[in-house]
Write an enzyme that holds these catalytic residues in place. Structure first.
Site, mmCIF file in Angstrom:
data_model
loop_
_atom_site.group_PDB
_atom_site.id
_atom_site.type_symbol
_atom_site.label_atom_id
_atom_site.label_comp_id
_atom_site.label_asym_id
_atom_site.label_seq_id
_atom_site.Cartn_x
_atom_site.Cartn_y
_atom_site.Cartn_z
ATOM 1 N N CYS B 200 0.860 -1.189 0.000
ATOM 2 C CA CYS B 200 0.000 0.000 0.000
ATOM 3 C C CYS B 200 0.890 1.231 0.000
ATOM 4 O O CYS B 200 0.652 2.205 -0.700
ATOM 5 C CB CYS B 200 -0.877 0.048 1.246
ATOM 6 S SG CYS B 200 -1.862 -1.406 1.543
ATOM 7 N N HIS B 204 0.779 4.654 -2.229
ATOM 8 C CA HIS B 204 0.005 5.686 -1.549
ATOM 9 C C HIS B 204 0.784 6.441 -0.489
ATOM 10 O O HIS B 204 0.236 7.319 0.163
ATOM 11 C CB HIS B 204 -1.261 5.073 -0.956
ATOM 12 C CG HIS B 204 -2.133 4.471 -2.014
ATOM 13 N ND1 HIS B 204 -2.778 5.230 -2.965
ATOM 14 C CD2 HIS B 204 -2.440 3.188 -2.316
ATOM 15 C CE1 HIS B 204 -3.443 4.441 -3.784
ATOM 16 N NE2 HIS B 204 -3.253 3.186 -3.419
ATOM 17 N N ARG B 243 -13.478 -1.013 -1.863
ATOM 18 C CA ARG B 243 -12.384 -0.262 -2.479
ATOM 19 C C ARG B 243 -11.025 -0.888 -2.140
ATOM 20 O O ARG B 243 -10.160 -1.020 -3.000
ATOM 21 C CB ARG B 243 -12.427 1.191 -1.993
ATOM 22 C CG ARG B 243 -11.496 2.108 -2.747
ATOM 23 C CD ARG B 243 -12.003 2.323 -4.165
ATOM 24 N NE ARG B 243 -11.037 3.056 -4.991
ATOM 25 C CZ ARG B 243 -10.106 2.472 -5.744
ATOM 26 N NH1 ARG B 243 -9.997 1.152 -5.777
ATOM 27 N NH2 ARG B 243 -9.297 3.189 -6.474
ATOM 28 N N CYS B 247 -8.349 -2.576 -4.731
ATOM 29 C CA CYS B 247 -7.004 -2.027 -4.827
ATOM 30 C C CYS B 247 -5.965 -3.140 -4.645
ATOM 31 O O CYS B 247 -5.007 -3.234 -5.408
ATOM 32 C CB CYS B 247 -6.822 -0.949 -3.758
ATOM 33 S SG CYS B 247 -5.357 0.048 -3.958
#
Lengths: 127, 286
Positions: B200, B204, B243, B247
């Site tokens: 992640c 991000h 979501r 992802c």
């Protein structure tokens, strides 16, 4: 006079078409002139959304809406005179850039085959 | 595990401005949250902290002005209205409304997620609704789980989000169980998985705000406050778990199920990091 107008219109249309083409794939197709068959296939892989998808992160001449996560792919032959080194980056970038790199290990994780990697390197060497 | 720790080292190096330092990986949630906040304060010094609940609209003026236009008559209203009707009219098999086990709608979302000290688990509002129905003996095909009745779940979550909109996100992490959950979620955030070998944090955090093709990557703050979100590119309402699931799947990982321990821990980690931001769900995103 009428003839003159039609000449202008024709010229205008031609100019518009030419301008339009530079925004479409047609210009990219023209750039393919001089590429070997293998490099052409490599380019398709590099621009495509599945497979290579290099454009997701790298700017490449002729590619629209490229990402900016990785460096622009220019002067690849000057930057990687040793072909094997560039191939190695595509196979497993962790070897050169360290475990922290965001670039996926295309060869090690079987995202691309060895043959596909070679084709992409053929294309990268034309940049 | 080795990679995870080196991720942490990279995080600490970036957080301390590039100076090579001891890996800063405080297990205290508040200390780590501060690192996450400082990380972006340094990258975008001009973006005020309270704007992070706008997602990429905090850093992209053009997209933000488009979003402001969409929020004048927001597409989310329809889902909130459907959700409110469901919340008021739905009855459990025992004849009682959902509020009988969850409490009143006002401010309910703002109390989630939380860690129950008894079972040591992260409680997510969506899963608590599902469990409330299951515990009351609702028929399996009528339970609002993501598989069978996803739209009902999303609509009710949209309504509940609207009933907490404007409140401040204040996830608590005082207990030992909560601290453990936060650190499990942190591990999930930094763990590289799947075909693309991405965590992640890769997209991000380290590269948040950059472009993947034409799309901005979301940053590591403000990931949770605005859910559920109406995604106009898909034309439907997305819960946070849907979501996250998508992802993770898109990195070539076999994704953990929605409301699994793994994704709830991740939800808790991200939600705690969003503390201090205003709850602004349901919202609209691309």
């Amino acid at each position: 006079m009428k003839k003159f107008t039609s000449v202008i219109t024709t010229a205008g249309t031609a100019a518009l078409l030419a301008a339009g083409m530079s925004f479409s794939g047609a210009a990219a197709a023209q750039q393919n002139d001089g590429l070997s068959e293998s490099a052409k296939e490599g380019k398709e892989l590099a621009f495509g959304r599945s497979g290579g998808n290099c454009l997701a992160c790298h700017q490449i001449v002729g590619g629209n809406l490229a990402g900016n996560i990785g460096p622009a792919l220019i002067a690849m032959k000057a930057r990687y005179p040793d072909r094997e080194e560039l191939t190695g980056v595509l196979r497993d970038p962790r070897d050169k850039f360290g475990a922290q790199t965001i670039m996926p290990p295309f060869g090690a994780h079987k995202i691309l085959t060895e043959d596909e990697i070679e084709k992409i390197v053929d294309y990268l060497y034309t940049l | 595990m080795k990679r995870l720790i080196s991720s942490m080292i990279a995080a600490s190096v970036l957080a301390t401005g590039g100076a090579m330092a001891e890996p800063a990986n405080p297990s205290d949630p508040e200390e780590f949250r501060q690192l996450m906040v400082d990380f972006y304060a340094e990258r975008y010094p001009d973006v005020p902290f309270e704007n992070y609940n706008l997602g990429v609209y905090a850093i992209d003026d053009d997209a933000r002005s488009q979003w402001e236009g969409q929020m004048i008559f927001p597409a989310t209203d329809e889902f909130v209205a459907k959700g409110e009707t469901l919340w008021n009219e739905y009855r459990l098999p025992n004849g009682k409304p959902l509020s009988s086990c969850l409490g009143e709608a006002k401010g309910l979302r703002a109390r989630y997620p939380y860690v129950n000290e008894k079972d040591g688990e992260v409680h997510s509002l969506g899963l608590d609704i599902i469990n409330c129905q299951k515990n009351a003996g609702e028929d399996a095909d009528k339970v609002w789980d993501p598989k069978n009745n996803y739209k009902k779940l999303a609509n009710v979550l949209a309504y509940l989000a609207s009933e907490s909109a404007g409140m401040t996100n204040q996830v608590q992490a005082d207990s030992e169980a909560a601290k453990k959950a936060y650190n499990r979620g942190k591990e999930a955030w930094f763990r590289r998985t799947g075909r693309l070998d991405n965590s992640c944090a890769d997209c991000h955090q380290y590269h948040g705000g950059k472009y993947a093709r034409a799309e901005h990557l979301h940053m590591n703050l403000g990931n949770t406050t605005h859910f559920p979100a109406f995604r106009y590119s898909k034309g439907s309402m997305f819960t946070l778990h849907k979501r996250m699931y998508g992802c993770v799947r898109d990195t070539g990982t076999i994704p953990p199920a929605q409301y699994s321990d793994y994704l709830r821990d991740l939800e808790y980690f991200m939600s705690y990091n969003d503390n201090g931001l205003e709850l602004n769900g349901p919202n609209i995103r691309k």
